[in-house]
Scaffold this active site. Structure first.
Site, PDB file in Angstrom:
ATOM      1  N   LYS A   1      36.850  33.271  42.559  1.00  0.00           N
ATOM      2  CA  LYS A   1      35.515  33.565  42.016  1.00  0.00           C
ATOM      3  C   LYS A   1      35.658  33.591  40.501  1.00  0.00           C
ATOM      4  O   LYS A   1      36.092  34.577  39.907  1.00  0.00           O
ATOM      5  CB  LYS A   1      35.033  34.920  42.547  1.00  0.00           C
TER       6      LYS A   1
ATOM      7  N   GLU B   1      44.901  43.113  36.306  1.00  0.00           N
ATOM      8  CA  GLU B   1      45.181  43.018  34.866  1.00  0.00           C
ATOM      9  C   GLU B   1      43.872  43.365  34.169  1.00  0.00           C
ATOM     10  O   GLU B   1      42.898  42.601  34.230  1.00  0.00           O
ATOM     11  CB  GLU B   1      45.683  41.607  34.535  1.00  0.00           C
TER      12      GLU B   1
ATOM     13  N   CYS C   1      42.717  39.984  25.973  1.00  0.00           N
ATOM     14  CA  CYS C   1      42.986  41.361  26.398  1.00  0.00           C
ATOM     15  C   CYS C   1      44.092  41.998  25.564  1.00  0.00           C
ATOM     16  O   CYS C   1      44.165  43.214  25.444  1.00  0.00           O
ATOM     17  CB  CYS C   1      43.359  41.382  27.865  1.00  0.00           C
TER      18      CYS C   1
ATOM     19  N   GLU D   1      37.297  49.942  24.482  1.00  0.00           N
ATOM     20  CA  GLU D   1      37.582  48.521  24.238  1.00  0.00           C
ATOM     21  C   GLU D   1      36.309  47.830  23.747  1.00  0.00           C
ATOM     22  O   GLU D   1      35.249  47.977  24.342  1.00  0.00           O
ATOM     23  CB  GLU D   1      38.055  47.857  25.534  1.00  0.00           C
TER      24      GLU D   1
HETATM   25  P1  NAD Z   1      34.441  41.714  34.152  1.00  0.00           P
HETATM   26  O1  NAD Z   1      35.228  42.783  34.804  1.00  0.00           O
HETATM   27  O2  NAD Z   1      33.037  41.986  33.794  1.00  0.00           O
HETATM   28  O3  NAD Z   1      34.386  40.420  35.089  1.00  0.00           O
HETATM   29  C1  NAD Z   1      35.567  39.789  35.548  1.00  0.00           C
HETATM   30  C2  NAD Z   1      35.276  39.088  36.863  1.00  0.00           C
HETATM   31  O4  NAD Z   1      34.960  40.069  37.856  1.00  0.00           O
HETATM   32  C3  NAD Z   1      34.081  38.145  36.795  1.00  0.00           C
HETATM   33  O5  NAD Z   1      34.366  37.021  37.606  1.00  0.00           O
HETATM   34  C4  NAD Z   1      32.967  38.987  37.402  1.00  0.00           C
HETATM   35  O6  NAD Z   1      31.922  38.240  37.969  1.00  0.00           O
HETATM   36  C5  NAD Z   1      33.727  39.758  38.468  1.00  0.00           C
HETATM   37  N1  NAD Z   1      33.113  41.014  38.873  1.00  0.00           N
HETATM   38  C6  NAD Z   1      32.376  41.863  38.117  1.00  0.00           C
HETATM   39  N2  NAD Z   1      31.996  42.934  38.869  1.00  0.00           N
HETATM   40  C7  NAD Z   1      32.526  42.765  40.102  1.00  0.00           C
HETATM   41  C8  NAD Z   1      32.498  43.525  41.314  1.00  0.00           C
HETATM   42  N3  NAD Z   1      31.847  44.687  41.402  1.00  0.00           N
HETATM   43  N4  NAD Z   1      33.161  43.046  42.393  1.00  0.00           N
HETATM   44  C9  NAD Z   1      33.841  41.868  42.324  1.00  0.00           C
HETATM   45  N5  NAD Z   1      33.888  41.099  41.210  1.00  0.00           N
HETATM   46  C10 NAD Z   1      33.247  41.546  40.107  1.00  0.00           C
HETATM   47  O7  NAD Z   1      35.289  41.243  32.889  1.00  0.00           O
HETATM   48  P2  NAD Z   1      34.884  40.155  31.798  1.00  0.00           P
HETATM   49  O8  NAD Z   1      33.809  40.724  30.954  1.00  0.00           O
HETATM   50  O9  NAD Z   1      34.658  38.843  32.489  1.00  0.00           O
HETATM   51  O10 NAD Z   1      36.237  40.023  30.974  1.00  0.00           O
HETATM   52  C11 NAD Z   1      36.578  40.830  29.904  1.00  0.00           C
HETATM   53  C12 NAD Z   1      37.505  41.953  30.346  1.00  0.00           C
HETATM   54  O11 NAD Z   1      38.665  41.386  30.954  1.00  0.00           O
HETATM   55  C13 NAD Z   1      38.015  42.802  29.211  1.00  0.00           C
HETATM   56  O12 NAD Z   1      38.005  44.141  29.602  1.00  0.00           O
HETATM   57  C14 NAD Z   1      39.444  42.330  29.020  1.00  0.00           C
HETATM   58  O13 NAD Z   1      40.320  43.260  28.433  1.00  0.00           O
HETATM   59  C15 NAD Z   1      39.821  42.034  30.420  1.00  0.00           C
HETATM   60  N6  NAD Z   1      40.959  41.115  30.472  1.00  0.00           N
HETATM   61  C16 NAD Z   1      42.186  41.595  30.836  1.00  0.00           C
HETATM   62  C17 NAD Z   1      43.287  40.746  30.861  1.00  0.00           C
HETATM   63  C18 NAD Z   1      44.660  41.243  31.243  1.00  0.00           C
HETATM   64  O14 NAD Z   1      45.518  40.418  31.510  1.00  0.00           O
HETATM   65  N7  NAD Z   1      44.912  42.531  31.282  1.00  0.00           N
HETATM   66  C19 NAD Z   1      43.137  39.408  30.497  1.00  0.00           C
HETATM   67  C20 NAD Z   1      41.879  38.966  30.118  1.00  0.00           C
HETATM   68  C21 NAD Z   1      40.790  39.824  30.127  1.00  0.00           C
END
Ligand code: NAD
Length: 505
Positions: A197, A273, A307, A409
């Protein structure tokens, strides 16, 4: 729903090739494009234009995707040798390299990032991820023990690794293809079937990758892609589906928490992550030029949407003014512009909604007493770019760890400088966070570098560099920043279930 259109052939400028009528991106299930229940718009963050209409998967499509993955496990894929799987992954890497221009166009279109960055980081890492996973699984050994019991019985104990089964792979928008392949490649290397997804903000490269996997010979149903949002959409439908055997997720910490709740009733393994509020610590003995260049990179790469980016920089008081002046200068020198311009260093934020969030933090920082040294608002770029989600690379001083801006963040090109006096104080300030993803130490004192790096409460601790990755080394975070580690054998540990076999001799 309308049917999927074909992509434009690549030209010398992949981004120019993307600038055509909006595409229609469908789900990909059992080797076929599949309509969703409704369409949603994906806009270009560079200028706000409509890029694609995406088919959102509903319950029926998610059911079909999970069933297709299960069926693939029962078929030839489930019986394929490790050597054949590794060969297949290397073929995928080759096709990614061959179709790199199309992938760059997809990634640049969705994110607005500079074409040079998409080429050198995102797409280069995508094929590297497949090759690294092929290497890891080829070299993986088995635990085996010749056991001698006190009563004289002897046995051979050995472990066989079995795939987890059907793995849900949920990824964010900041490095879409890099982060997807980081999880997909080892999941396939271990013999799983997956349902991906991608983020609703970046549906294009995952859709194209599905085509690439078929071209490389990955059997239908092994990789399925469902599009949509998180809560009350494809993401939640997938993570709460009874047919999945594990979830690997990259995204916000609060989303990780929601996914944990979704899988809790059936106690499925998760690898998360998550977010960060990463610190850098700069000692007065550091190579100042190298430190300032490194801090600029760790604060502003990918418009601060990595991140691992540093949003808190602690600087020893003796060099505070020099670092502040140097970093402010670097921030001002960044060139915001169209992705296809080779001089562009910095793209827009992913969306207007994300820019609103970052702007709210800019306002909060002002209220909390921050002094702006560079940036601090929306740039005037002119023309159609004014409809994009641009923001100025920003540098503040004057905040303390007690301020919300220093604890939450932001995930944009914004960072804070804070002075410190002693090594103990620097470590305490850096560790004063609920997150724990990454940290950076800048120093010319070798012993201090090791000492401080080891005391950082994080998953990854760099010294005199940032975001230098060996794909075999563990990647992940502590605290709010994640659960588990991936990378090399750590990935295999998550994507397989070791089963112990004991044979009495
Ligand atoms: P997000 O959590 O909003 O979304 C990530 C994914 O999860 C998307 O595909 C989204 O549609 C899905 N999602 C959202 N709510 C969900 C739910 N309730 N159930 C299942 N899936 C769901 O994150 P984002 O805004 O896309 O990305 C930014 C975040 O990602 C930041 O917090 C960043 O730090 C983090 N990030 C972490 C790493 C790491 O390796 N630690 C790497 C990149 C990004």
């Amino acid at each position: 729903m309308p049917t999927q259109t074909t992509r434009s052939p690549a030209t010398t400028s992949p981004v120019a090739a993307q600038a055509v009528a909006p595409q229609r991106l469908r789900n990909f299930i059992a080797g076929e494009p599949v309509d969703g229940v409704r369409g949603f718009d994906k806009t270009n963050p560079v200028d706000g234009s409509l890029l694609a209409v995406v088919h959102e998967a509903g319950a029926e499509q998610v059911d079909r995707a999970v069933a297709a993955a299960r069926a693939a496990l029962e078929g030839p894929w489930g019986r394929m040798s490790v050597a054949d799987r590794a060969r297949l992954l290397r073929r995928v890497a080759d096709v990614i390299d061959r179709r790199a221009e199309e992938l760059i166009a997809a990634e640049v279109g969705d994110t607005g990032k500079p074409e040079t960055l998409a080429r050198d980081l995102d797409v280069a890492r995508a094929s590297a991820n497949f090759r690294a996973a092929a290497d890891t699984v080829s070299a993986a050994g088995l635990d085996s023990y010749l056991t001698e019991m006190p009563d004289g019985r002897r046995a051979l104990n050995y472990a066989v690794r079995k795939p987890l089964g059907v793995v849900a792979v949920i990824v964010p928008w900041n490095l879409p293809l890099l982060l997807l392949t980081w999880k997909l490649a080892p999941a396939l290397a271990a013999g799983n079937a997956v349902v991906v997804k991608p983020s609703e903000e970046t549906p294009s490269s995952a859709t194209l990758l599905a085509e690439i996997l078929v071209e490389a010979g990955v059997p239908a149903g092994v990789v399925n892609v469902v599009h949509g949002f998180g809560a009350d959409s494809a993401g939640e439908l997938l993570t709460s589906h009874p047919g999945i055997d594990g979830v690997t997720f990259t995204g916000e910490s609060s989303t990780g928490s929601a996914i944990m709740r979704a899988v809790a009733p059936r106690v499925r393994p998760v690898s998360f992550e998550l977010g960060g509020k990463n610190a850098a610590v700069v000692f007065a003995d550091a190579d100042l030029d190298a430190a300032v260049a490194g801090l600029a990179r760790s604060s502003y790469l990918n418009t601060g949407q990595v991140c691992l980016c540093t949003e808190r920089i602690y600087v020893e008081r003796a060099i505070f003014d020099d670092v502040a002046a140097g970093l402010a200068e670097q921030a001002r020198r960044l060139r915001l512009g169209r992705p296809e311009d080779p001089a562009t260093t910095t793209g827009p934020l992913i969306s207007q909604a994300h820019r609103d969030k970052v702007l709210a933090h800019l306002a909060l920082a002002q209220e909390e007493g921050a002094t702006v040294l560079a940036g601090g608002g929306i740039p005037a770029l002119g023309g159609e770019l004014d409809a994009g989600s641009w923001i100025e690379p920003t540098l503040w001083t004057g905040l303390e760890n007690s301020h919300r801006t220093m604890r939450e963040e932001i995930f944009g090109p914004v960072t804070s400088l804070v002075p410190f006096d002693t090594e103990e104080e620097a470590i305490a300030l850096a560790n004063d966070t609920e997150y724990g993803l990454a940290a950076v130490t800048w120093t010319s004192d070798l012993a201090r570098g090791h000492r401080v790096a080891q005391r950082m409460r994080v998953g990854m601790s760099w010294v005199n560099t940032w975001y230098l990755r060996d794909l075999r080394s563990p990647f992940g975070g502590v605290g709010l920043s994640g659960v588990g580690r991936e990378g090399g054998r750590h990935s295999l540990d998550f994507y397989t279930e070791p089963t112990n076999v004991c044979v009495q001799l």
